[in-house]
Design a protein around this motif. Structure first.
Motif, PDB file in Angstrom:
ATOM      1  N   UNK A 158      12.228  10.341  -6.525  1.00 33.92           N
ATOM      2  CA  UNK A 158      11.907   9.143  -7.293  1.00 33.92           C
ATOM      3  C   UNK A 158      11.822   9.487  -8.773  1.00 33.92           C
ATOM      4  N   UNK A 159      12.309   8.585  -9.624  1.00 35.99           N
ATOM      5  CA  UNK A 159      12.243   8.813 -11.060  1.00 35.99           C
ATOM      6  C   UNK A 159      10.882   8.450 -11.638  1.00 35.99           C
ATOM      7  N   UNK A 160      10.101   7.695 -10.901  1.00 31.90           N
ATOM      8  CA  UNK A 160       8.798   7.248 -11.397  1.00 31.90           C
ATOM      9  C   UNK A 160       7.780   8.381 -11.360  1.00 31.90           C
ATOM     10  N   UNK A 161       6.895   8.390 -12.331  1.00 29.15           N
ATOM     11  CA  UNK A 161       5.822   9.378 -12.348  1.00 29.15           C
ATOM     12  C   UNK A 161       4.658   8.955 -11.463  1.00 29.15           C
ATOM     13  N   UNK A 162       4.445   7.633 -11.336  1.00 28.55           N
ATOM     14  CA  UNK A 162       3.304   7.121 -10.575  1.00 28.55           C
ATOM     15  C   UNK A 162       3.722   5.948  -9.695  1.00 28.55           C
ATOM     16  N   UNK A 163       3.007   5.805  -8.583  1.00 28.32           N
ATOM     17  CA  UNK A 163       3.178   4.672  -7.688  1.00 28.32           C
ATOM     18  C   UNK A 163       1.931   3.800  -7.791  1.00 28.32           C
ATOM     19  N   UNK A 164       2.144   2.498  -7.866  1.00 25.60           N
ATOM     20  CA  UNK A 164       1.046   1.553  -8.019  1.00 25.60           C
ATOM     21  C   UNK A 164       1.016   0.605  -6.821  1.00 25.60           C
ATOM     22  N   UNK A 192      15.121   3.440   2.128  1.00 26.83           N
ATOM     23  CA  UNK A 192      14.646   3.993   0.863  1.00 26.83           C
ATOM     24  C   UNK A 192      14.616   2.871  -0.171  1.00 26.83           C
ATOM     25  N   UNK A 193      13.461   2.696  -0.787  1.00 27.98           N
ATOM     26  CA  UNK A 193      13.298   1.664  -1.817  1.00 27.98           C
ATOM     27  C   UNK A 193      12.723   2.283  -3.086  1.00 27.98           C
ATOM     28  N   UNK A 194      13.021   3.561  -3.324  1.00 30.70           N
ATOM     29  CA  UNK A 194      12.277   4.308  -4.325  1.00 30.70           C
ATOM     30  C   UNK A 194      12.733   4.078  -5.760  1.00 30.70           C
ATOM     31  N   UNK A 195      13.609   3.117  -6.007  1.00 24.43           N
ATOM     32  CA  UNK A 195      13.824   2.703  -7.396  1.00 24.43           C
ATOM     33  C   UNK A 195      12.648   1.844  -7.878  1.00 24.43           C
ATOM     34  N   UNK A 196      11.827   1.420  -6.958  1.00 23.17           N
ATOM     35  CA  UNK A 196      10.618   0.679  -7.308  1.00 23.17           C
ATOM     36  C   UNK A 196       9.426   1.626  -7.324  1.00 23.17           C
ATOM     37  N   UNK A 197       8.440   1.307  -8.121  1.00 22.03           N
ATOM     38  CA  UNK A 197       7.187   2.073  -8.089  1.00 22.03           C
ATOM     39  C   UNK A 197       5.965   1.158  -8.002  1.00 22.03           C
ATOM     40  N   UNK A 198       6.191  -0.119  -7.617  1.00 16.82           N
ATOM     41  CA  UNK A 198       5.098  -1.082  -7.476  1.00 16.82           C
ATOM     42  C   UNK A 198       5.207  -1.771  -6.123  1.00 16.82           C
ATOM     43  N   UNK A 199       4.141  -1.672  -5.332  1.00 13.71           N
ATOM     44  CA  UNK A 199       4.061  -2.386  -4.050  1.00 13.71           C
ATOM     45  C   UNK A 199       2.882  -3.349  -4.099  1.00 13.71           C
ATOM     46  N   UNK A 200       3.141  -4.579  -3.694  1.00 11.79           N
ATOM     47  CA  UNK A 200       2.103  -5.594  -3.601  1.00 11.79           C
ATOM     48  C   UNK A 200       1.973  -5.993  -2.130  1.00 11.79           C
ATOM     49  N   UNK A 201       0.823  -5.735  -1.546  1.00 12.11           N
ATOM     50  CA  UNK A 201       0.539  -6.171  -0.182  1.00 12.11           C
ATOM     51  C   UNK A 201      -0.107  -7.542  -0.259  1.00 12.11           C
ATOM     52  N   UNK A 202       0.719  -8.585  -0.098  1.00  7.33           N
ATOM     53  CA  UNK A 202       0.185  -9.938  -0.189  1.00  7.33           C
ATOM     54  C   UNK A 202      -0.773 -10.226   0.957  1.00  7.33           C
ATOM     55  N   UNK A 203      -0.545  -9.594   2.079  1.00  5.34           N
ATOM     56  CA  UNK A 203      -1.530  -9.555   3.152  1.00  5.34           C
ATOM     57  C   UNK A 203      -1.557  -8.136   3.697  1.00  5.34           C
ATOM     58  N   UNK A 204      -2.643  -7.769   4.318  1.00  4.92           N
ATOM     59  CA  UNK A 204      -2.810  -6.390   4.782  1.00  4.92           C
ATOM     60  C   UNK A 204      -2.758  -6.341   6.303  1.00  4.92           C
ATOM     61  N   UNK A 205      -1.832  -5.582   6.873  1.00  6.01           N
ATOM     62  CA  UNK A 205      -1.799  -5.430   8.334  1.00  6.01           C
ATOM     63  C   UNK A 205      -3.047  -4.733   8.820  1.00  6.01           C
TER      64      UNK A 205
END
Length: 519
Positions: free
Chosen positions: A469-475, A438-451
């Motif tokens: 999750x406390x975040x309203x949106x995931x980016x 679980x990493x849900x304290x984050x709401x930003x994921x950056x795929x530096x490369x795409x599988x």
């Protein structure tokens, strides 16, 4: 009734597991797995079987196995090979057989809780507990621009390392650019991985053929796997690609040295390149001692692990190896002269302005911003961590790879799961953290490369798309290494070849991905 609760992220895995059981093992494998928690198979908790069986799963699966065995036979009751019509009829019966198992056994035991189902049927319970799912915004594409020199090098490289599919590349708009691919000495043949194809004695070749696969087909598949590996490394980062080139050069030198020493090891069960690595040679006192260690390990393996002399191979094999090595050395030289990395530069420009934008990154808790960067390549992890450490985030970057996860598991949990520790601001990781955490304290994921496997992207997203999750949106931000903002043409050395650097590398990998399904 005992239930199997399947999470949203595990749904595809469970479905695939049941499909594999159905295809390869038969109904009794279902019985064996269900027997792990239905301890009384003759008097199970299920009441969905027909009257003939009552609650007796043992009898039900025994009959299904007999039916399955009959349908899987290749010959009819008279011993004659089944016709296509008979085989098609058997396949239809098999589908009905497993449909019955799914309806009467699997569905009553497995409950799938999807996000939509939870929000629809458990909305009140979630409200009482203050739980919610964050909304998922559409992924944003991030691209970079290459200058003419880098564009030429990039496209030359793709065509050199991926000759089986890159002879007629297209750009993002459908336009073509062409290269002189008629001379096979100018592209990698991956002959290091085709040794069995160049054995001189047909009996030696026959030894490695399996079922309907000939040595040429096996060698071609191995070569194509290396094509995929190098293209993925190039897509990940220039740093990862350069390291792979150097490793590949070392593997070729190992093979040429073994030919010189009349000690060529073809061992499917041993990693010969690791056994001959500079570290192992230094530890054991030279390459000859490494040979002895390989021979010792071969004694515990089957007879497919063999040692050949140089005379076991056709004469031209060494020339092919040397040509490949020269191509790799040329690429290494060209890439070593290239010091710019526009993808990295674009990434670093977005760190503060986008990935730490308080309007995007945890706006409800701006003191707890924790973007996560995913990549498939360990060298890319290390490269990004080094650049961020030296760019204002020293001591705030947590880099996780497979060999670091054990010692950092608690750190990941306390900083990205429930406990409110703030030791790190940025997490850079391979796909070792794409499932099971679980990493849900984050709401930003950056795929530096795409599988290339889209399911892997969904697994990455699933780490932060969690109820609670406390975040309203995931980016989500997806980086591509070679899309150009302008359409330009440059001429190659003396051939009049025209390049269009506006080609998106995602188009190249899409073609690669579609092709590899047939390998």
């Amino acid at each position: 009734m005992i239930l199997l609760l399947v999470s949203v992220s595990a749904r595809a895995t469970v479905k695939a597991s049941f499909r594999k059981i159905a295809m390869f093992s038969g109904p009794l494998s279902f019985r064996n797995q269900i027997g792990l928690f239905q301890t009384e198979l003759r008097n199970s908790t299920l009441d969905t079987l027909d009257e003939k069986y009552g609650r007796n799963l043992e009898s039900y699966f025994a009959d299904k196995q007999i039916e399955y065995t009959g349908l899987m036979k290749r010959h009819d009751t008279l011993g004659n090979p089944k016709t296509k019509t008979q085989i098609d009829a058997d396949h239809a019966e098999l589908r009905l057989l497993f449909k019955d198992i799914r309806h009467r056994v699997i569905e009553p035991l497995c409950i799938r809780r999807t996000r939509r189902g939870i929000e629809q049927y458990f909305k009140d319970d979630m409200g009482k507990q203050g739980l919610k799912f964050p909304a998922i915004r559409d992924p944003e594409k991030r691209t970079c621009k290459m200058n003419a020199e880098l564009a030429r090098l990039f496209y030359d490289t793709v065509n050199i390392i991926a000759p089986s599919i890159s002879k007629t590349p297209v750009d993002a708009t459908g336009g073509n650019f062409t290269l002189d691919m008629t001379d096979e000495t100018k592209v990698l043949g991956y002959y290091r991985y085709r040794a069995i194809e160049y054995l001189a004695d047909p009996k030696d070749k026959d030894f490695y053929e399996k079922h309907n696969l000939k040595v040429q087909g096996i060698s071609t598949r191995l070569a194509q796997m290396m094509e995929i590996h190098l293209v993925k490394r190039l897509e990940s980062s220039f740093t990862a690609f350069k390291e792979s080139l150097r490793n590949l050069k070392g593997y070729y030198e190992n093979m040429i040295t073994m030919l010189d020493d009349a000690a060529v090891f073809i061992c499917p069960d041993l990693d010969i390149n690791t056994e001959l690595s500079p570290e192992k040679q230094e530890l054991r006192g030279g390459i000859k001692m490494c040979y002895k260690e390989i021979e010792r390990k071969m004694q515990r393996k089957d007879e497919r692990n063999r040692k050949f002399t140089v005379g076991a191979f056709v004469p031209e094999y060494r020339k092919l190896l040397e040509n490949d090595r020269a191509i790799i050395e040329n690429l290494i030289g060209r890439w070593d002269r290239q010091t710019t990395d526009p993808k990295l530069a674009a990434f670093l420009r977005k760190i503060d302005g986008v990935f730490f934008d308080p309007k995007i990154n945890n706006p409800q808790n701006p003191d707890d911003q924790k973007p996560i960067i995913f990549t498939e390549a360990v060298p890319t992890v290390n490269m990004l961590a080094d650049n961020l450490d030296s760019g204002g985030y020293e001591g705030k970057v947590l880099a996780i790879t497979a060999d670091r996860i054990a010692e950092n598991r608690e750190t990941v949990d306390t900083n990205y799961d429930g406990v409110k520790r703030r030791d790190y601001q940025i997490l850079i990781t391979t796909d070792v953290l794409s499932e099971g955490v679980n990493l849900h304290r984050s709401n930003v994921i950056v795929n530096y490369d795409s599988p290339w496997n889209s399911a892997r992207l969904m697994q990455r997203l699933g780490r932060i798309n969690r109820v609670g999750s406390e975040a309203d949106c995931i980016n989500v931000y997806n980086f591509y290494p070679s899309a150009q903002g302008t359409r330009r043409s440059i001429s190659s050395n003396g051939h009049g070849t025209r390049y269009r650097p506006s080609m998106s590398f995602s188009a190249k990998t899409a073609r690669f991905s579609a092709r590899k399904k047939n390998w």
